[in-house]
Scaffold this motif. Structure first.
Motif, short mmCIF file in Angstrom:
data_model
loop_
_atom_site.label_atom_id
_atom_site.label_comp_id
_atom_site.label_asym_id
_atom_site.label_seq_id
_atom_site.Cartn_x
_atom_site.Cartn_y
_atom_site.Cartn_z
N HIS A 74 -64.94 132.71 48.97
CA HIS A 74 -63.83 133.04 49.81
C HIS A 74 -63.24 134.19 49.19
O HIS A 74 -62.64 134.12 47.84
CB HIS A 74 -63.19 132.28 50.69
N ASP A 107 -57.40 131.06 43.35
CA ASP A 107 -58.54 130.06 44.88
C ASP A 107 -58.26 132.24 45.61
O ASP A 107 -57.49 132.00 46.22
CB ASP A 107 -56.81 130.34 45.86
N GLU A 141 -61.56 131.92 55.50
CA GLU A 141 -61.58 130.73 54.22
C GLU A 141 -60.36 130.36 54.72
O GLU A 141 -60.24 128.98 55.63
CB GLU A 141 -62.19 130.32 53.29
N GLU A 142 -59.05 130.88 54.44
CA GLU A 142 -58.13 130.99 54.52
C GLU A 142 -57.42 130.49 55.90
O GLU A 142 -56.10 130.47 55.71
CB GLU A 142 -56.97 131.49 53.31
N GLY A 144 -58.93 129.05 57.81
CA GLY A 144 -60.13 128.06 58.95
C GLY A 144 -61.65 128.20 59.38
O GLY A 144 -62.28 127.73 59.63
N ASP A 168 -64.38 125.89 44.23
CA ASP A 168 -62.92 126.24 44.70
C ASP A 168 -61.86 124.97 44.87
O ASP A 168 -61.38 124.95 46.20
CB ASP A 168 -63.39 126.34 46.53
N THR A 169 -62.44 123.81 43.65
CA THR A 169 -61.68 121.82 43.55
C THR A 169 -60.49 123.08 43.00
O THR A 169 -61.41 123.17 41.43
CB THR A 169 -62.09 121.57 44.23
N ARG A 316 -53.42 116.04 57.90
CA ARG A 316 -55.31 116.23 57.31
C ARG A 316 -55.45 115.06 57.47
O ARG A 316 -55.37 114.11 57.37
CB ARG A 316 -54.83 116.45 56.14
N HIS A 350 -56.84 126.14 64.32
CA HIS A 350 -58.06 125.97 63.04
C HIS A 350 -57.87 124.75 62.95
O HIS A 350 -57.51 123.70 63.00
CB HIS A 350 -58.31 126.52 62.78
N GLU A 384 -60.61 115.07 46.88
CA GLU A 384 -58.97 116.54 46.93
C GLU A 384 -58.63 116.30 48.05
O GLU A 384 -59.52 115.94 49.09
CB GLU A 384 -59.88 117.52 46.90
N GLY A 386 -57.39 119.63 49.72
CA GLY A 386 -57.79 120.42 50.51
C GLY A 386 -58.71 120.07 50.89
O GLY A 386 -59.65 119.60 51.00
N SER A 387 -59.36 121.35 52.03
CA SER A 387 -59.91 121.94 52.49
C SER A 387 -60.98 122.37 52.45
O SER A 387 -60.01 123.81 51.87
CB SER A 387 -59.47 121.96 54.29
N PRO A 389 -62.81 124.67 55.10
CA PRO A 389 -63.21 124.25 56.25
C PRO A 389 -64.83 124.05 56.90
O PRO A 389 -65.44 123.38 57.17
CB PRO A 389 -62.83 124.82 57.29
N HIS A 415 -51.34 129.37 46.54
CA HIS A 415 -50.32 129.27 47.45
C HIS A 415 -49.03 130.10 48.25
O HIS A 415 -48.48 129.90 49.02
CB HIS A 415 -50.91 128.66 48.96
N1 BES Z 1 -59.32 126.21 47.39
C1 BES Z 1 -58.72 125.45 48.90
C2 BES Z 1 -59.31 124.46 49.07
C3 BES Z 1 -59.16 122.96 48.38
C4 BES Z 1 -57.22 123.72 47.32
C5 BES Z 1 -59.78 122.53 48.13
C6 BES Z 1 -56.72 122.07 46.73
C7 BES Z 1 -58.86 121.25 46.46
C8 BES Z 1 -57.39 121.56 46.14
C9 BES Z 1 -58.89 126.56 50.15
O1 BES Z 1 -58.67 127.83 49.84
C10 BES Z 1 -57.57 126.32 50.51
O2 BES Z 1 -56.45 126.61 50.55
N2 BES Z 1 -57.79 125.55 51.97
C11 BES Z 1 -56.99 125.62 53.02
C12 BES Z 1 -58.21 125.80 53.78
C13 BES Z 1 -57.34 125.65 55.36
C14 BES Z 1 -56.19 126.39 56.09
C15 BES Z 1 -58.65 125.51 56.48
C16 BES Z 1 -56.61 124.11 53.22
O3 BES Z 1 -56.56 123.32 52.21
O4 BES Z 1 -54.41 124.08 53.55
#
Ligand code: BES
Ligand code: ZN
Length: 444
Positions: A74, A107, A141-142, A144, A168-169, A316, A350, A384, A386-387, A389, A415
């Motif tokens: 992304h 990220d 992606e950020e 959703g 992305d992890t 989560r 989302h 992990e 994080g998500s 989606p 972030h």
């Molecule tokens: N790269 C992250 C997801 C992630 C972070 C995976 C840390 C594993 C470890 C991704 O860009 C992200 O921040 N996703 C958001 C999605 C949400 C806004 C729908 C998240 O996890 O908050």
């Protein structure tokens, strides 16, 4: 310095903040730059419009009989605020102490560009890629990925592939290859609590009407019990238990609690009783208040009962919880716990499904082998918190598994202010891309 870094710096200078309407054009320019970059390295590329931000697709000439690999990334980023906390400006990439400091560096632009650069280098030597490749880069992606699943559905045939690969992890430590076989899902909502129809003098009317701020505090407090468990009825109904082999893998990581304490700066760790901090972050669901507001926020005091107050909540989720089911349960809980004298409006936000795959599957094994080679050692097997989606949608729509080969360090500050990505992780990612494509091609 790796020659691919210049392109990464260019990509980072686009403030492609997907959530902010004022950055809409920046997001588009970023997508256009990526499309042009794909063309310049010898791939075909397309920019697809969506109701939101564009999707960029790149591909080589596909040949029958070869494996088709999709690499997803992304190009959108989170807002950079609070800006005053950045040591160097958020969208001026700066190299310091062997790291690139910029919003999006880890990220996900740094990780995305490592793959693009790996492919560029392979093609530049005059050799062909070992696989049919599809690059899929999205700009939402950020927020959703609201438009990507419909995009997959509409382009099912062109996007047909055998496996999806994503960087992305995270990595468990610098230099340690890390394979992620599970992600948490997410479900968001906003609650707006109202009381009187106008702001009131808290001396004149206080005691006679309910205060929306107090109601918000009450609702938020009702979400957890004293053991840190989410107190919403049925919340844990579909939670998959952690398996013994997972506990065994994770125990190899040693004392992660101390590291988490130092990374977070919290006075002590806190969470659901009965689970380790790693289990709580990777394999247990949570409810987090991401924003809260109501009443007077300025200097000094103001004696007011505000007419409304709000909070933003995200849940989560872990396999096999369903975002829609959880949102319905949480909505019912909030309505049921609403204090007298107030009203609540709930806006559902989302969602993204949780994900888990078998790390011993054919592609899981290929990914782990590639990581072991690229990082010259043992590979950690993790989930992990994080998500991402879209990952479960790759399974649902395209019928394929996703392998997650992260390059993010624990202190990357994704972030947050001062996000950074080590130059050596970029180089490792370029290396990993080449090895991975060969591993994925190997038994086709
Ligand atoms: N790269 C992250 C997801 C992630 C972070 C995976 C840390 C594993 C470890 C991704 O860009 C992200 O921040 N996703 C958001 C999605 C949400 C806004 C729908 C998240 O996890 O908050
Ligand atoms: Zn992110």
């Amino acid at each position: 310095m790796h020659p691919g870094i210049d392109d990464l710096l260019t990509l980072l200078r686009f403030p492609s903040v997907s959530t902010k309407p004022e950055h809409r054009d920046d997001v588009r320019r970023c997508a256009e730059w990526l499309k042009a970059k794909l063309t310049s390295i010898g791939l075909t590329s397309e920019l697809h419009e969506t109701p939101g931000h564009p999707v960029v697709v790149g591909r080589n000439v596909h040949q029958p009989g070869r494996r088709t690999v999709m690499i997803y990334g992304h190009y959108d980023v989170q807002p950079a605020e609070p800006l005053e906390e950045w040591k160097t400006p958020a969208f001026e990439p700066t190299i310091r102490d062997g790291r690139i400091w910029c919003r999006g560096s880890t990220d996900n632009k740094g990780q995305l560009m490592a793959h693009l650069r790996g492919v560029e280098e392979t093609l530049a030597t005059g050799s062909d890629l070992p696989v049919n490749l599809i690059f899929l880069f999205e700009g939402e992606e950020e927020i959703g990925s609201p438009n990507l699943k419909p995009f997959l559905e509409a382009h099912r045939d062109e996007l047909k592939c055998d496996v999806v690969a994503i960087s992305d992890t995270g990595m468990v430590a610098p230099g340690v290859g890390t394979f992620t076989y599970g992600l948490r899902g997410i479900a968001c909502l906003e609650a707006l609590v109202s009381g009187p129809s106008i702001d009131l003098h808290s001396g004149i009317f206080g005691g006679a009407v309910a205060n929306p701020n107090t109601a918000v505090a009450h609702l938020i407090a009702s979400l957890h019990d004293k053991n840190g468990k989410v107190a919403v009825e049925g919340f844990y109904d579909d939670v998959r238990e952690i398996e013994p082999w997972e506990r065994e893998e994770w125990s190899k990581l040693g004392d992660t609690a101390t590291e988490t304490l130092s990374l977070t700066g919290s006075p002590e760790l806190y969470g659901e009783a009965g689970y380790s901090e790693l289990e709580r972050r990777w394999a247990r669901p949570t409810a987090e208040i991401n924003g809260i507001g109501g009443g007077y926020q300025g200097a000094g005091s103001k004696t007011v009962i505000p007419r409304e107050a709000m909070f933003k909540l995200s849940l989560r989720l872990v396999p096999d919880q369903k975002p829609e089911d959880i949102l319905a349960k949480v909505e019912a809980h909030l309505k049921q716990h609403l204090p007298p004298g107030t009203r609540v409006q709930i806006h559902l936000g989302h969602t993204g499904q949780p994900y888990a795959m078998d790390p011993n599957s054919r592609f899981g094994m290929a990914a782990r082998k590639a990581l072991a080679t690229a990082f010259d050692g043992k590979v950690a097997l993790i989930r992990e918190g994080g998500s991402i989606p879209i990952v479960q949608a790759f399974k649902d729509v395209l019928g394929v598994e996703t392998i997650l080969l992260g390059l993010a360090l624990g202190d990357c500050q994704a972030h947050a202010p001062n996000e950074n990505f080590p130059l050596e992780n970029f180089e490792a990612g370029v290396r990993l891309n080449k090895i991975l494509l060969h591993e994925l091609a190997a038994d086709s």
